[in-house]
Design a protein around this motif. Structure first.
Motif, PDB file in Angstrom:
ATOM      1  N   SER A   1     -14.878  55.883  15.119  1.00  0.00           N
ATOM      2  CA  SER A   1     -14.374  56.335  16.947  1.00  0.00           C
ATOM      3  C   SER A   1     -14.467  55.285  17.401  1.00  0.00           C
ATOM      4  O   SER A   1     -15.343  53.934  17.616  1.00  0.00           O
ATOM      5  N   GLY A   2     -13.579  55.191  18.594  1.00  0.00           N
ATOM      6  CA  GLY A   2     -13.337  54.210  20.028  1.00  0.00           C
ATOM      7  C   GLY A   2     -13.083  52.626  19.323  1.00  0.00           C
ATOM      8  O   GLY A   2     -12.749  52.301  20.134  1.00  0.00           O
ATOM      9  N   LEU A   3     -12.841  52.823  18.160  1.00  0.00           N
ATOM     10  CA  LEU A   3     -12.081  51.723  17.044  1.00  0.00           C
ATOM     11  C   LEU A   3     -10.949  51.490  17.764  1.00  0.00           C
ATOM     12  O   LEU A   3      -9.975  52.179  17.133  1.00  0.00           O
TER      13      LEU A   3
ATOM     14  N   ALA B   1     -10.376  57.591  10.148  1.00  0.00           N
ATOM     15  CA  ALA B   1     -11.616  57.357  10.205  1.00  0.00           C
ATOM     16  C   ALA B   1     -11.793  57.054  11.048  1.00  0.00           C
ATOM     17  O   ALA B   1     -13.388  57.012  11.787  1.00  0.00           O
ATOM     18  N   GLY B   2     -10.812  57.443  12.750  1.00  0.00           N
ATOM     19  CA  GLY B   2     -11.370  57.720  13.808  1.00  0.00           C
ATOM     20  C   GLY B   2     -11.204  56.624  14.628  1.00  0.00           C
ATOM     21  O   GLY B   2     -11.218  57.219  15.979  1.00  0.00           O
ATOM     22  N   ALA B   3     -10.447  55.546  14.388  1.00  0.00           N
ATOM     23  CA  ALA B   3      -9.774  54.437  15.218  1.00  0.00           C
ATOM     24  C   ALA B   3      -8.427  54.812  15.578  1.00  0.00           C
ATOM     25  O   ALA B   3      -8.332  55.515  15.797  1.00  0.00           O
TER      26      ALA B   3
ATOM     27  N   GLY C   1      -6.414  47.586  28.453  1.00  0.00           N
ATOM     28  CA  GLY C   1      -8.013  47.631  28.482  1.00  0.00           C
ATOM     29  C   GLY C   1      -7.920  47.142  27.286  1.00  0.00           C
ATOM     30  O   GLY C   1      -6.988  46.292  26.521  1.00  0.00           O
ATOM     31  N   PRO C   2      -9.307  47.021  26.549  1.00  0.00           N
ATOM     32  CA  PRO C   2      -9.984  45.771  25.672  1.00  0.00           C
ATOM     33  C   PRO C   2      -9.062  46.682  23.643  1.00  0.00           C
ATOM     34  O   PRO C   2      -8.741  47.867  23.660  1.00  0.00           O
ATOM     35  N   LEU C   3      -9.345  45.345  22.958  1.00  0.00           N
ATOM     36  CA  LEU C   3      -8.476  45.383  21.651  1.00  0.00           C
ATOM     37  C   LEU C   3      -9.926  44.903  20.793  1.00  0.00           C
ATOM     38  O   LEU C   3     -10.438  43.977  20.544  1.00  0.00           O
ATOM     39  N   ASN C   4      -9.989  45.823  20.054  1.00  0.00           N
ATOM     40  CA  ASN C   4     -10.724  45.480  18.837  1.00  0.00           C
ATOM     41  C   ASN C   4     -10.299  44.867  17.840  1.00  0.00           C
ATOM     42  O   ASN C   4     -10.931  44.034  16.946  1.00  0.00           O
ATOM     43  N   VAL C   5      -9.743  44.985  17.158  1.00  0.00           N
ATOM     44  CA  VAL C   5      -8.704  44.306  15.870  1.00  0.00           C
ATOM     45  C   VAL C   5      -7.131  44.714  15.462  1.00  0.00           C
ATOM     46  O   VAL C   5      -6.767  45.364  16.217  1.00  0.00           O
TER      47      VAL C   5
ATOM     48  N   ALA D   1     -12.100  40.948  25.753  1.00  0.00           N
ATOM     49  CA  ALA D   1     -12.624  41.802  26.392  1.00  0.00           C
ATOM     50  C   ALA D   1     -13.137  42.949  25.799  1.00  0.00           C
ATOM     51  O   ALA D   1     -13.905  44.339  26.121  1.00  0.00           O
ATOM     52  N   ALA D   2     -13.220  42.956  23.766  1.00  0.00           N
ATOM     53  CA  ALA D   2     -13.576  43.722  23.480  1.00  0.00           C
ATOM     54  C   ALA D   2     -15.432  43.660  23.164  1.00  0.00           C
ATOM     55  O   ALA D   2     -16.650  44.879  22.907  1.00  0.00           O
ATOM     56  N   GLY D   3     -15.952  42.810  24.341  1.00  0.00           N
ATOM     57  CA  GLY D   3     -17.650  42.482  24.236  1.00  0.00           C
ATOM     58  C   GLY D   3     -17.812  41.402  23.223  1.00  0.00           C
ATOM     59  O   GLY D   3     -18.973  42.190  22.631  1.00  0.00           O
ATOM     60  N   GLY D   4     -17.053  41.107  22.032  1.00  0.00           N
ATOM     61  CA  GLY D   4     -17.758  40.206  20.753  1.00  0.00           C
ATOM     62  C   GLY D   4     -17.511  41.353  19.756  1.00  0.00           C
ATOM     63  O   GLY D   4     -17.164  42.744  19.472  1.00  0.00           O
ATOM     64  N   GLY D   5     -17.244  40.427  18.770  1.00  0.00           N
ATOM     65  CA  GLY D   5     -16.363  41.097  17.772  1.00  0.00           C
ATOM     66  C   GLY D   5     -15.524  41.873  17.432  1.00  0.00           C
ATOM     67  O   GLY D   5     -15.304  42.647  16.211  1.00  0.00           O
ATOM     68  N   ALA D   6     -14.324  41.267  17.740  1.00  0.00           N
ATOM     69  CA  ALA D   6     -12.758  41.452  17.519  1.00  0.00           C
ATOM     70  C   ALA D   6     -12.456  40.309  16.449  1.00  0.00           C
ATOM     71  O   ALA D   6     -13.640  39.788  16.123  1.00  0.00           O
ATOM     72  N   ARG D   7     -11.139  41.041  15.831  1.00  0.00           N
ATOM     73  CA  ARG D   7     -10.993  40.832  14.482  1.00  0.00           C
ATOM     74  C   ARG D   7      -9.654  39.956  14.384  1.00  0.00           C
ATOM     75  O   ARG D   7      -9.588  41.131  15.289  1.00  0.00           O
ATOM     76  N   ILE D   8      -9.155  39.590  13.980  1.00  0.00           N
ATOM     77  CA  ILE D   8      -7.552  39.173  13.612  1.00  0.00           C
ATOM     78  C   ILE D   8      -7.347  39.635  12.227  1.00  0.00           C
ATOM     79  O   ILE D   8      -8.607  38.451  11.297  1.00  0.00           O
TER      80      ILE D   8
END
Length: 318
Positions: free
Chosen positions: A24-26, A48-50, A99-103, A147-154
């Motif tokens: 959730s939130g990813l 899984a809630g992404a 907004g931010p993007l995590n993956v 902007a994801a604040g660290g931990g972003a993955r490509i």
């Protein structure tokens, strides 16, 4: 550094990788999410809630895929038009992102296009689709990833096909050498790995890492250009995977804790791959990543060449 391994091997599915995880939130973008392993990647992430967005050339097919995922998981998947051979389409996708993007999962691709085809910019189609379009997309989404604040993955979906050719920098677009569908595919898939190497070097300080992977042999729309006699030989092979199995290593690269903050790797069957020599026998080597695909000098050279091509085509590379 020891080779990174996970519990998810050849038989693992994407659902196995997300089992027990609350995502959730990813926020995740999956290119080519309307079919094949892209669809299963999006499905398992949603389960899984992404918060999943699929970028697709065919919006109608994308809407059908999203409806299928929603019926299966109860989760809504966003659909956005994205043609990786059209920089205006890439720009529109980037401009619409908020907004931010995590993956970012660069999954879309073409394989073994039988004849030499070029985009409107004069680029060979496989190199343009599999590498340059995704390169432009990643550049455009860099700030969202940061902007994801660290931990972003490509996640860069490559292939064992990369062993068929390094990037031929002197003639990536087949202007001075005979076109071959398999060497063109190999070159583009090598570029996918080199991108992960250089993106990690340049962007790790921004909290962004990138890894590439071999999903396995899966019968999907990717093989639409492959001759029937070759596909017939693949069918029933014990080395073939289902789309759910094929999406597993993508999910490992995207969310597995073993790869948190780790980049510039090539994965297969859920773990970091062994490295094989550039002159190894392709027929004998069924696994492993060529040294040429991890070469930092080639990775930097590819980045510079790719940025120059985008600039020449009028794309803002920052």
């Amino acid at each position: 550094m020891p080779r990174i391994t996970t519990p998810f091997g050849f038989e693992a599915t994407a659902d196995d990788v997300v089992a027990g995880r609350d995502l959730s939130g990813l926020r995740v973008v999956v290119t080519g999410g309307a079919s094949g392993i892209g669809l299963e990647t999006a499905r398992s992430l949603a389960r899984a809630g992404a918060d999943v967005t699929i970028g697709v050339r065919d919006v109608d097919a994308g809407q059908k895929a999203a409806a299928d995922i929603e019926a299966d998981t109860g989760r809504t998947v966003r659909v956005a038009p994205l043609d990786l051979t059209d920089l205006a389409s890439v720009t529109a996708f980037v401009d619409a992102w908020d907004g931010p993007l995590n993956v970012l999962i660069n999954n879309a691709g073409v394989m073994a296009v039988p004849d030499l085809r070029r985009t409107a910019y004069g680029w060979e189609l496989q190199f343009a689709t599999n590498h340059l379009g995704h390169f432009a997309l990643a550049l455009g989404l860099h700030d969202a990833l940061a902007a994801a604040g660290g931990g972003a993955r490509i996640v860069s979906v490559s292939s064992s096909g990369h062993r068929g050719s390094p990037v031929v920098f002197e003639d990536v677009d087949y202007e001075h050498r005979p076109y071959d569908p398999w060497s063109a595919y190999g070159q583009a898939k090598t570029a996918n790995v080199l991108f992960a190497v250089e993106a990690t070097r340049r962007w790790a300080g921004d909290g962004i890492v990138a890894n590439a992977l071999m999903p396995g042999g899966i019968m999907t729309n990717l093989q639409r250009f492959v001759p029937d006699e070759i596909k017939d030989g693949w069918k029933g092979s014990p080395s073939m995977k289902s789309p759910q199995q094929g999406a597993a290593t993508t999910l490992v690269a995207a969310i597995a804790p073993e790869f948190e903050g780790v980049g510039g790797k090539y994965l297969e069957n859920g773990s970091e791959s062994l490295v094989v020599a550039d002159d190894a026998d392709v027929a004998a080597e069924t696994t492993g990543v060529r040294q040429w695909a991890l070469d930092p000098a080639a990775a930097e050279r590819l980045w510079d060449l790719s940025a120059r091509k985008l600039r020449d085509a009028g794309y803002d590379v920052g």
